[in-house]
Design an enzyme around this catalytic site. Structure first.
Site, PDB file in Angstrom:
ATOM      1  N   LYS A  13      18.487  61.464  15.529  1.00  0.00           N
ATOM      2  CA  LYS A  13      17.332  62.279  15.133  1.00  0.00           C
ATOM      3  C   LYS A  13      16.966  62.091  13.660  1.00  0.00           C
ATOM      4  O   LYS A  13      15.802  62.151  13.295  1.00  0.00           O
ATOM      5  CB  LYS A  13      17.530  63.750  15.478  1.00  0.00           C
ATOM      6  CG  LYS A  13      18.549  64.490  14.629  1.00  0.00           C
ATOM      7  CD  LYS A  13      18.592  65.960  15.007  1.00  0.00           C
ATOM      8  CE  LYS A  13      19.495  66.754  14.098  1.00  0.00           C
ATOM      9  NZ  LYS A  13      20.895  66.282  14.076  1.00  0.00           N
ATOM     10  N   ARG A  88      19.639  75.946  13.492  1.00  0.00           N
ATOM     11  CA  ARG A  88      20.738  75.558  14.382  1.00  0.00           C
ATOM     12  C   ARG A  88      21.042  76.649  15.417  1.00  0.00           C
ATOM     13  O   ARG A  88      21.748  76.399  16.384  1.00  0.00           O
ATOM     14  CB  ARG A  88      22.019  75.322  13.564  1.00  0.00           C
ATOM     15  CG  ARG A  88      22.027  74.022  12.796  1.00  0.00           C
ATOM     16  CD  ARG A  88      23.314  73.887  12.009  1.00  0.00           C
ATOM     17  NE  ARG A  88      23.236  72.795  11.050  1.00  0.00           N
ATOM     18  CZ  ARG A  88      23.641  71.551  11.285  1.00  0.00           C
ATOM     19  NH1 ARG A  88      24.145  71.239  12.443  1.00  0.00           N
ATOM     20  NH2 ARG A  88      23.553  70.616  10.358  1.00  0.00           N
ATOM     21  N   ARG A 127      31.213  53.162  14.599  1.00  0.00           N
ATOM     22  CA  ARG A 127      30.838  53.162  13.178  1.00  0.00           C
ATOM     23  C   ARG A 127      32.027  52.779  12.305  1.00  0.00           C
ATOM     24  O   ARG A 127      33.165  53.160  12.589  1.00  0.00           O
ATOM     25  CB  ARG A 127      30.369  54.559  12.749  1.00  0.00           C
ATOM     26  CG  ARG A 127      29.027  54.972  13.298  1.00  0.00           C
ATOM     27  CD  ARG A 127      28.719  56.360  12.793  1.00  0.00           C
ATOM     28  NE  ARG A 127      27.443  56.867  13.264  1.00  0.00           N
ATOM     29  CZ  ARG A 127      26.989  58.088  12.992  1.00  0.00           C
ATOM     30  NH1 ARG A 127      27.714  58.910  12.259  1.00  0.00           N
ATOM     31  NH2 ARG A 127      25.829  58.493  13.435  1.00  0.00           N
ATOM     32  N   ARG A 160      35.944  56.631  10.113  1.00  0.00           N
ATOM     33  CA  ARG A 160      36.108  57.952   9.498  1.00  0.00           C
ATOM     34  C   ARG A 160      36.589  58.973  10.530  1.00  0.00           C
ATOM     35  O   ARG A 160      36.253  58.870  11.708  1.00  0.00           O
ATOM     36  CB  ARG A 160      34.774  58.420   8.898  1.00  0.00           C
ATOM     37  CG  ARG A 160      34.461  57.750   7.577  1.00  0.00           C
ATOM     38  CD  ARG A 160      33.286  58.409   6.902  1.00  0.00           C
ATOM     39  NE  ARG A 160      32.088  58.294   7.713  1.00  0.00           N
ATOM     40  CZ  ARG A 160      30.891  57.950   7.232  1.00  0.00           C
ATOM     41  NH1 ARG A 160      30.741  57.691   5.952  1.00  0.00           N
ATOM     42  NH2 ARG A 160      29.846  57.870   8.015  1.00  0.00           N
ATOM     43  N   ARG A 171      32.586  68.259  18.149  1.00  0.00           N
ATOM     44  CA  ARG A 171      31.290  68.539  17.507  1.00  0.00           C
ATOM     45  C   ARG A 171      30.181  68.676  18.554  1.00  0.00           C
ATOM     46  O   ARG A 171      29.277  69.501  18.405  1.00  0.00           O
ATOM     47  CB  ARG A 171      30.941  67.423  16.514  1.00  0.00           C
ATOM     48  CG  ARG A 171      31.784  67.476  15.242  1.00  0.00           C
ATOM     49  CD  ARG A 171      31.584  66.249  14.376  1.00  0.00           C
ATOM     50  NE  ARG A 171      30.272  66.173  13.794  1.00  0.00           N
ATOM     51  CZ  ARG A 171      29.738  65.058  13.288  1.00  0.00           C
ATOM     52  NH1 ARG A 171      30.432  63.935  13.307  1.00  0.00           N
ATOM     53  NH2 ARG A 171      28.538  65.057  12.759  1.00  0.00           N
TER      54      ARG A 171
END
Length: 213
Positions: A13, A88, A127, A160, A171
């Protein structure tokens, strides 16, 4: 044109928000940037936010909304803006609507970039980051020239903690718990639109511009 971007972490997004801002010449507003700017400039709101952040506590909804409203009151937002990462929660959405109503304004579009959880886990676990110079890579979409080594500075690349599958899954659970009610909220308001975020970045953007235009 006042737009709210929704989408799970890793759904893309932020990338789409930037493309919208480039095309329509409106600012991209993220709460993280607002907090940092206010703290750096030592504003009254920034000082209040810093007190919470220094204690590792969440900044209360009311204060977060005050910071956002302060930002969207600035001259560069006269033609609209894209809100990324706010609201949120339902209380934040209600506080934003109330503040906008007081100014005779309202949100025009809420856009949800939809990507299945398993795609996001796969996407984010690919990533890699260079802790030395901050460069980021992706094993599939943007691999380094030499495996495990940063193109820019030659340092070792790492996965990470934030991008580890188990962290991403947690998450995503938090995101769904918070955000599903928001999707329902904006559907009731008649401004909710969804796009398929698994497509090519440019195709996702084409779908978004078709909604906006």
């Amino acid at each position: 044109m006042k737009i709210i971007m929704l989408g799970a972490p890793g759904a893309g997004k932020g990338t789409q928000a930037e493309k919208i801002c480039d095309r329509y010449q409106i600012p991209h507003i993220s709460t993280g940037d607002i907090f940092r700017a206010n703290i750096k400039n030592g504003t009254e709101l920034g000082k209040k936010a810093k007190q919470y952040m220094d204690q590792g506590a969440l900044v209360p909804d009311e204060l977060t909304c005050d910071l956002v409203v302060d930002r969207i009151s600035q001259p560069d937002c006269a033609g609209g803006y894209v809100l990324d990462g706010f609201p949120r929660t339902i209380p934040q959405a209600e506080a934003l609507d109330k503040a906008l109503k007081a100014r005779g304004e309202k949100v025009d579009f809420a856009i949800d970039v939809e990507v299945p959880d398993e795609n996001i886990v796969k996407r984010m676990s690919g990533r890699r980051a260079c802790l030395n110079c901050g460069a980021t890579y992706h094993l599939m979409y943007k691999p380094p020239k030499k495996e495990g080594i940063c193109d820019n500075c030659g340092s070792e690349l790492v996965l990470r903690d934030d991008d580890r599958p188990e962290t991403v899954q947690k998450r995503l659970e938090v995101y769904h718990a918070q955000t599903q009610p928001l999707i329902d909220y904006y559907e009731k308001a008649g401004i909710m639109h969804s796009v398929d975020g698994t497509q090519d970045i440019d195709k996702v953007f084409a779908d978004i511009t078709a909604i906006l235009e």
